[in-house]
Design a protein around this motif. Structure first.
Motif, PDB file in Angstrom:
ATOM      1  N   VAL A  62       0.345   3.700   7.699  1.00  0.00           N
ATOM      2  CA  VAL A  62       1.152   4.410   6.705  1.00  0.00           C
ATOM      3  C   VAL A  62       1.806   3.432   5.732  1.00  0.00           C
ATOM      4  O   VAL A  62       1.999   3.724   4.559  1.00  0.00           O
ATOM      5  N   TYR A  63       2.144   2.277   6.235  1.00  0.00           N
ATOM      6  CA  TYR A  63       2.855   1.299   5.412  1.00  0.00           C
ATOM      7  C   TYR A  63       1.895   0.293   4.770  1.00  0.00           C
ATOM      8  O   TYR A  63       2.321  -0.627   4.079  1.00  0.00           O
ATOM      9  N   SER A  87      14.807  16.703   5.714  1.00  0.00           N
ATOM     10  CA  SER A  87      14.958  15.563   6.629  1.00  0.00           C
ATOM     11  C   SER A  87      13.860  15.603   7.683  1.00  0.00           C
ATOM     12  O   SER A  87      13.390  14.570   8.138  1.00  0.00           O
ATOM     13  N   VAL A  88      13.444  16.812   8.074  1.00  0.00           N
ATOM     14  CA  VAL A  88      12.297  16.935   8.997  1.00  0.00           C
ATOM     15  C   VAL A  88      11.268  17.865   8.371  1.00  0.00           C
ATOM     16  O   VAL A  88      11.567  18.612   7.439  1.00  0.00           O
ATOM     17  N   SER A  89      10.075  17.831   8.904  1.00  0.00           N
ATOM     18  CA  SER A  89       9.006  18.650   8.343  1.00  0.00           C
ATOM     19  C   SER A  89       9.184  20.108   8.756  1.00  0.00           C
ATOM     20  O   SER A  89       9.894  20.414   9.718  1.00  0.00           O
ATOM     21  N   ILE A  90       8.508  20.986   8.045  1.00  0.00           N
ATOM     22  CA  ILE A  90       8.581  22.410   8.387  1.00  0.00           C
ATOM     23  C   ILE A  90       7.992  22.644   9.778  1.00  0.00           C
ATOM     24  O   ILE A  90       8.477  23.485  10.539  1.00  0.00           O
ATOM     25  N   THR A  91       7.006  21.828  10.153  1.00  0.00           N
ATOM     26  CA  THR A  91       6.415  21.994  11.493  1.00  0.00           C
ATOM     27  C   THR A  91       7.441  21.632  12.571  1.00  0.00           C
ATOM     28  O   THR A  91       7.572  22.324  13.588  1.00  0.00           O
ATOM     29  N   GLU A 128      14.020   7.295   7.169  1.00  0.00           N
ATOM     30  CA  GLU A 128      14.421   7.434   5.771  1.00  0.00           C
ATOM     31  C   GLU A 128      13.549   6.635   4.812  1.00  0.00           C
ATOM     32  O   GLU A 128      13.613   6.814   3.617  1.00  0.00           O
ATOM     33  N   SER A 129      12.702   5.728   5.356  1.00  0.00           N
ATOM     34  CA  SER A 129      12.061   4.814   4.419  1.00  0.00           C
ATOM     35  C   SER A 129      10.709   5.323   3.941  1.00  0.00           C
ATOM     36  O   SER A 129       9.962   5.968   4.688  1.00  0.00           O
ATOM     37  N   GLY A 130      10.395   5.031   2.706  1.00  0.00           N
ATOM     38  CA  GLY A 130       9.102   5.353   2.129  1.00  0.00           C
ATOM     39  C   GLY A 130       8.773   6.834   2.196  1.00  0.00           C
ATOM     40  O   GLY A 130       9.559   7.686   1.785  1.00  0.00           O
ATOM     41  N   ARG A 131       7.598   7.127   2.745  1.00  0.00           N
ATOM     42  CA  ARG A 131       7.154   8.517   2.817  1.00  0.00           C
ATOM     43  C   ARG A 131       7.781   9.231   4.005  1.00  0.00           C
ATOM     44  O   ARG A 131       7.423  10.360   4.307  1.00  0.00           O
ATOM     45  N   GLY A 132       8.695   8.569   4.683  1.00  0.00           N
ATOM     46  CA  GLY A 132       9.336   9.193   5.832  1.00  0.00           C
ATOM     47  C   GLY A 132       8.606   8.819   7.101  1.00  0.00           C
ATOM     48  O   GLY A 132       7.770   7.929   7.123  1.00  0.00           O
ATOM     49  N   CYS A 133       8.917   9.550   8.148  1.00  0.00           N
ATOM     50  CA  CYS A 133       8.431   9.257   9.487  1.00  0.00           C
ATOM     51  C   CYS A 133       6.918   9.095   9.540  1.00  0.00           C
ATOM     52  O   CYS A 133       6.157   9.993   9.198  1.00  0.00           O
ATOM     53  N   ALA A 134       6.486   7.910  10.008  1.00  0.00           N
ATOM     54  CA  ALA A 134       5.049   7.627  10.094  1.00  0.00           C
ATOM     55  C   ALA A 134       4.374   8.476  11.159  1.00  0.00           C
ATOM     56  O   ALA A 134       3.150   8.592  11.172  1.00  0.00           O
ATOM     57  N   ARG A 135       5.151   9.055  12.030  1.00  0.00           N
ATOM     58  CA  ARG A 135       4.579   9.867  13.104  1.00  0.00           C
ATOM     59  C   ARG A 135       4.630  11.360  12.760  1.00  0.00           C
ATOM     60  O   ARG A 135       4.388  12.208  13.609  1.00  0.00           O
ATOM     61  N   ASP A 164       6.097  14.520   3.586  1.00  0.00           N
ATOM     62  CA  ASP A 164       4.853  14.058   2.992  1.00  0.00           C
ATOM     63  C   ASP A 164       3.699  14.962   3.444  1.00  0.00           C
ATOM     64  O   ASP A 164       3.473  15.132   4.642  1.00  0.00           O
ATOM     65  N   PRO A 165       2.973  15.533   2.478  1.00  0.00           N
ATOM     66  CA  PRO A 165       1.948  16.533   2.844  1.00  0.00           C
ATOM     67  C   PRO A 165       0.885  15.999   3.802  1.00  0.00           C
ATOM     68  O   PRO A 165       0.354  16.745   4.617  1.00  0.00           O
ATOM     69  N   GLU A 166       0.593  14.718   3.713  1.00  0.00           N
ATOM     70  CA  GLU A 166      -0.437  14.165   4.590  1.00  0.00           C
ATOM     71  C   GLU A 166       0.115  13.900   5.988  1.00  0.00           C
ATOM     72  O   GLU A 166      -0.517  14.203   7.002  1.00  0.00           O
ATOM     73  N   LEU A 167       1.316  13.340   6.038  1.00  0.00           N
ATOM     74  CA  LEU A 167       1.903  12.997   7.339  1.00  0.00           C
ATOM     75  C   LEU A 167       2.265  14.228   8.163  1.00  0.00           C
ATOM     76  O   LEU A 167       2.196  14.211   9.390  1.00  0.00           O
TER      77      LEU A 167
END
Lengths: 464, 499
Positions: free
Chosen positions: A43-44, B185-189, B426-433, B439-442
């Protein structure tokens, strides 16, 4: 109200790759060359920037990895792992911990407040300043539109001696000049650290930072010549007792410091007679006699008292007491004697984080001096190789004055903003009013016992 | 009583990690010498080894290491297996959420059972507060299992309306509900997983301050909508839709500080929900500028009651020194629930200095409030909910013994969804997990049914463990545990009584 004080910060990049908490171990052997490798899906994008620093033999991905562990959990052959970095764990010492050092690096580079997601990750409490919390005000607080908003919080403090009363002479004029107070816009003074590969350029950079910040820099008298020419008003020469009579204090100096000695009275009088507008600060080591010494100095008309603890925030005499407790007891002693408001109290030793500034002030000082943080801002790893005459791993001696100044201004800028955050939460809008305001703090020793002291009975039971 | 009998708990369904390699404490290294004889598959009591197309693979995270009664590495005829501690395990977590606690929670979310003993699942490593408190059980006589085998499960429900007014009579079936985490802050899922789980568990989940997405409508009866200082997404219609409305005065992790959503995070969806402009940062100021006294606060509560007379009003505050006064003030202003959020609670982003230093941990605030409300004679008229660092069922039991009626959870839910505590929400596109991101992809990293079941599994395991604790204490209902500090001992103050 004076115009709003703000510190302008600009990114000042590291010269060396920083040491990070954990590293990536990725084996090539056994790789089945998946069509879409997990490394390309980071991701990064850290694997895209992979390069090896030939000087340090450090892989850049370790520095950029954000620890999401997705590659670790995604590789079908389990060839990627994360492992704690022993070099990180070996940084500094138990007091100047890897966590403190790496956060100082970040602030010196970016000038930003450390912000993170999720809750506080650290221990419940700890020794020294870690055994207190600052309070907040649930409903009322001063600013209406954030800490950077229109109603501003002042961090300015006064240095000097306040007269208990003024006297007028027969002509109705002031009997003497009472205006011997200097104000600085933030309660932080720079001080040369006890070790480090410090040369003229570093001193120049530090003094430039002090000037830019509008504060002062305390320097041993023999280093004063390294400072830029027109910087005398921003310097505090630390004069050694032997030379107090012979050392010529530059004319524009506002404050000079002498160490505690039993015969100090004569020394101070001598200096004061020679330089009428000079404020004298007397540095007392934090030891079991600190209260007595501070009280006698205050009673004898000294303007500024500087309480100096060891570099780990402990008392100098190998005691178990912390700076925090020493400040509280000296402050209270002076309050009891009714002379606290007449003098300025400073403290140094082990001030390592922005929160320590706020906490030291709450405990009773007017301002603090910071020493090692301004060295760590220059990427120092607190490895102490320099104290053994070995080379500095981050070549601090080769840093340019302007880079040094930017790094320190960034660090102090970040600290200033953090001070605003906690003061805002406390509902305090003037740093002068924070001094000794223990009602705006909570202490572990009191809270823990009050809450859990009664939960100690165990008789014929099983614990889980 | 009838409602209690009518309620049926959801089923636990094993729900594996959504990542290929789950992380466990140990790893079994298999060398090329392996002859795929299947001995390890045969003897492993935990199902670590699996034969797949003639080759052996291992679910390392199920391995209990040295605790194993029949170690595969000793039994392997060709010594192809070695047991190692997993370096990845030690590279994750922190003092509050130790690697052991993360892995324990993942175990609960997968199996809906408490983990085996090779994981320390009862306490974290913070060396204070909950982590120094122990639950004190009466001794069990040898062979006497009557306590644990009592037929009736203790009553785990909590009544939320104790004012006896005309508002809803609400009972939650488990002593916890979901704390506010906003859309944005969190995704809809993530949001839906928590809310769906809460609905099936007979409890609630709070929207946080970020609007009330339409996807939540089917669960209106289990949603708490939040009114916070930015008033984002608050409308008359959203207030009228729910049974509980929560005023957020402050958040434990950043008390006295406003909220700040970075411009990057204000995506079209978030902007629509919050009635804001895409790409512009949003501030939630501190405090409510319409509230500078308890009287002002009452005006707020009355405003809600005028719009939705049957709604329960919860007041969420953090924990300053005078938190006890704040709690009593809230009661007199008409609140049904006082929600105390301690300083070590979670957040999507906050300055480190605030998280560490401002206001007190919940372990101190709670007994203080409980005692003060008792002295004022109103303790039984208001529901006390605590949050801010409640990670395990043991923390729940301790919290209740310190004086709460129930708890609010947040981080634990996210850990069930495989949050790893990297602190980069909080960083970048948000939680990588894919948990705390818009983020629509994440977002696609997580499936709603998977998320819902993971949260349900964890909370069922919590409930079961709490029942075991209550039975062991000889209590018939959770209510009996409220304020029973005599059931706790703090290790730093432990002493044998003199008699």
């Amino acid at each position: 109200m004076p115009s709003k004080y703000s510190i302008h910060t600009h990114t000042a990049p590291h010269r060396f790759k920083t040491v990070t908490k954990s590293g990536i171990i990725a084996w090539e052997e056994g790789c089945i060359k998946c069509a879409v490798c997990v490394k390309t899906r980071c991701v990064y994008g850290v694997y895209d920037n992979r390069n090896l620093d030939p000087l340090q033999m450090i892989d850049s991905i370790d520095n950029e990895c954000m620890n999401c562990l997705r590659c670790v959990q995604g590789c079908p052959k389990e060839l990627i792992h994360k492992s704690l970095n022993p070099e990180y764990q070996a940084l500094g010492d138990p007091y100047w911990s890897p966590d403190i050092i790496s956060k100082l690096w970040y602030q010196a580079e970016t000038g930003r407040i450390p912000v993170s997601g999720a809750g506080y990750p650290g221990p419940f409490s700890g020794p020294g300043f870690d055994s207190m919390w600052t309070d907040m005000s649930e409903i009322v607080r001063p600013t209406r539109d954030g800490i950077h908003g229109r109603e501003y919080i002042s961090t300015a403090i006064d240095l000097g001696r306040t007269a208990r009363h003024i006297s007028l002479n027969d002509e109705g004029m002031l009997e003497r000049d009472y205006s011997q107070i200097y104000d600085i816009p933030l309660p932080i003074i720079l001080k040369m650290p006890a070790f480090g590969v410090i040369n003229g350029d570093i001193i120049k950079g530090w003094v430039m930072a002090a000037k830019r910040l509008g504060t002062l820099m305390a320097l041993p008298q023999e280093m004063i010549n390294s400072a830029p020419d027109d910087s005398d008003p921003w310097l505090i020469p630390m004069i050694s007792p032997e030379e107090s009579r012979t050392y010529a204090i530059p004319e524009e100096t506002r404050i000079a410091e002498v160490p505690w000695s039993e015969e100090r009275a004569g020394v101070i009088e001598g200096i004061e007679r020679a330089y009428s507008s000079l404020l004298i600060s007397v540095r007392i080591p934090m030891d079991e006699k600190v209260e007595e010494k501070a009280l006698s100095l205050a009673r004898n008309g000294v303007s500024i008292i500087h309480l100096e603890a060891a570099e780990n925030g402990l008392f100098m005499d190998e005691g178990k007491q912390y700076l925090k407790d020493g400040i509280r007891s000296v402050h209270l002693k002076l309050v009891e004697a009714g002379i606290r408001d007449e003098i300025t109290l400073l403290a140094s030793g082990g001030i390592a984080m922005a929160e320590h500034v706020a906490k030291a002030i709450i405990c009773g000082v007017d301002a603090v001096l910071i020493d090692f943080p301004i060295l760590i801002a220059l990427e120092c790893r607190m490895c102490r190789r320099c104290t053994k005459g070995l080379e500095c791993p981050v070549e601090i001696d080769r840093a340019s004055p302007s880079w040094v100044a930017s790094r320190v201004a960034n660090l102090v800028g970040a600290w200033h903003n953090q001070l605003l955050e906690v003061m805002g939460a406390m509902g305090i809008r003037d740093a002068r009013r924070l001094r000794g305001e223990v009602g705006r703090a909570m202490f572990f020793e009191e809270l823990d016992r009050a809450t859990f002291g009664s939960m100690g009975e165990v008789e014929d039971c099983e614990l889980e | 009583m009838s409602s209690r009998n009518a309620f049926k708990l959801p089923e636990a369904v094993r729900t594996k990690s959504r990542f290929r390699n789950a992380i466990g404490k140990y790893r079994l290294n298999r060398t090329g010498d392996c002859i795929a004889c299947g001995k390890c598959v045969e003897i492993c009591p935990y199902g670590v080894h699996v034969m797949r197309r003639g080759r052996l693979v291992a679910n390392h995270h199920l391995c209990v290491g040295a605790d194993c009664p029949e170690p595969c590495h000793a039994a392997c005829p060709v010594q192809a297996l070695t047991l190692r501690r997993n370096p990845d395990f030690d590279a994750m977590g922190d003092f509050r959420w130790t690697p052991d606690l993360l892995a324990s929670t993942w175990h609960m979310a997968e199996f809906s059972e408490m983990p085996p003993n090779h994981l320390e699942y009862k306490i974290g490593g913070s060396a204070g507060g909950f982590d120094k408190l122990r639950i004190k059980f009466p001794p069990v006589k040898k062979g006497d299992k009557s306590l644990l085998e009592a037929d009736d499960d203790p009553d785990m429900g909590v009544e939320l309306n104790r004012r006896g007014d005309n508002a809803h009579k609400i009972r939650i079936e488990v002593p916890f509900y979901g704390g506010g985490m906003s859309y944005g802050s969190v995704s809809i899922t993530t949001m839906l997983s928590r809310i769906k789980a809460a609905a099936t568990l007979g409890t609630f989940c709070c929207t946080g301050e970020g609007g009330y997405p339409d996807e939540l409508k089917p669960y209106d009866d289990h949603v708490i909508t939040q009114v916070a200082t930015g008033l984002f997404g608050v409308r008359e219609e959203t207030i009228q839709r729910v049974k509980i409305v929560e005023f957020k005065y402050a958040q434990g992790a950043k008390p006295g500080l406003g909220g700040h959503l970075l411009g990057d995070k204000v995506t079209p969806g978030v902007a629509r929900m919050r009635e804001a402009v895409v790409g512009y940062p949003l501030f939630s100021p501190f405090p409510f500028h319409s509230v500078y006294s308890v009287e002002d606060h009452k005006k707020h509560v009355d405003w809600i009651k005028a719009m939705n007379p049957k709604a329960l009003v919860s007041v969420k505050v953090s924990t300053p020194t005078d938190v006890d006064m704040v709690a009593v003030g809230s009661y007199y202003a008409g609140a049904h629930i006082i929600h105390l959020d301690g300083s070590y609670g979670g957040t999507g982003a906050a300055p480190d200095i605030a998280k560490k230093n401002i206001a007190m941990p919940i372990e101190y605030a709670l007994p203080k409030v409980h005692r003060f409300l008792e002295e004022e004679g109103v303790r039984d008229k208001i529901t006390v909910i605590a949050s801010g660092g409640v990670r395990t069922p043991h923390d729940v039991a301790k919290t209740i013994a310190l004086g709460a009626d129930g708890v609010c959870t947040g981080t634990a839910d996210l850990v069930a969804l495989e949050c790893i505590r990297c602190h980069n929400c909080e960083s970048g596109r948000g939680c990588a997990r894919g948990i705390a991101t818009t983020d629509p992809e994440l977002i696609k990293l997580m499936d709603l049914d998977w998320g819902t079941q993971r949260v349900i599994n964890m909370f069922l395991a919590w409930r079961k463990e709490l029942i075991r604790i209550l039975k062991r204490l000889g209590m018939k209902s959770l209510k009996e545990l409220v304020g029973r500090t005599d059931c706790l001992v703090h290790l730093d103050y432990m002493r044998k009584s003199r008699f």
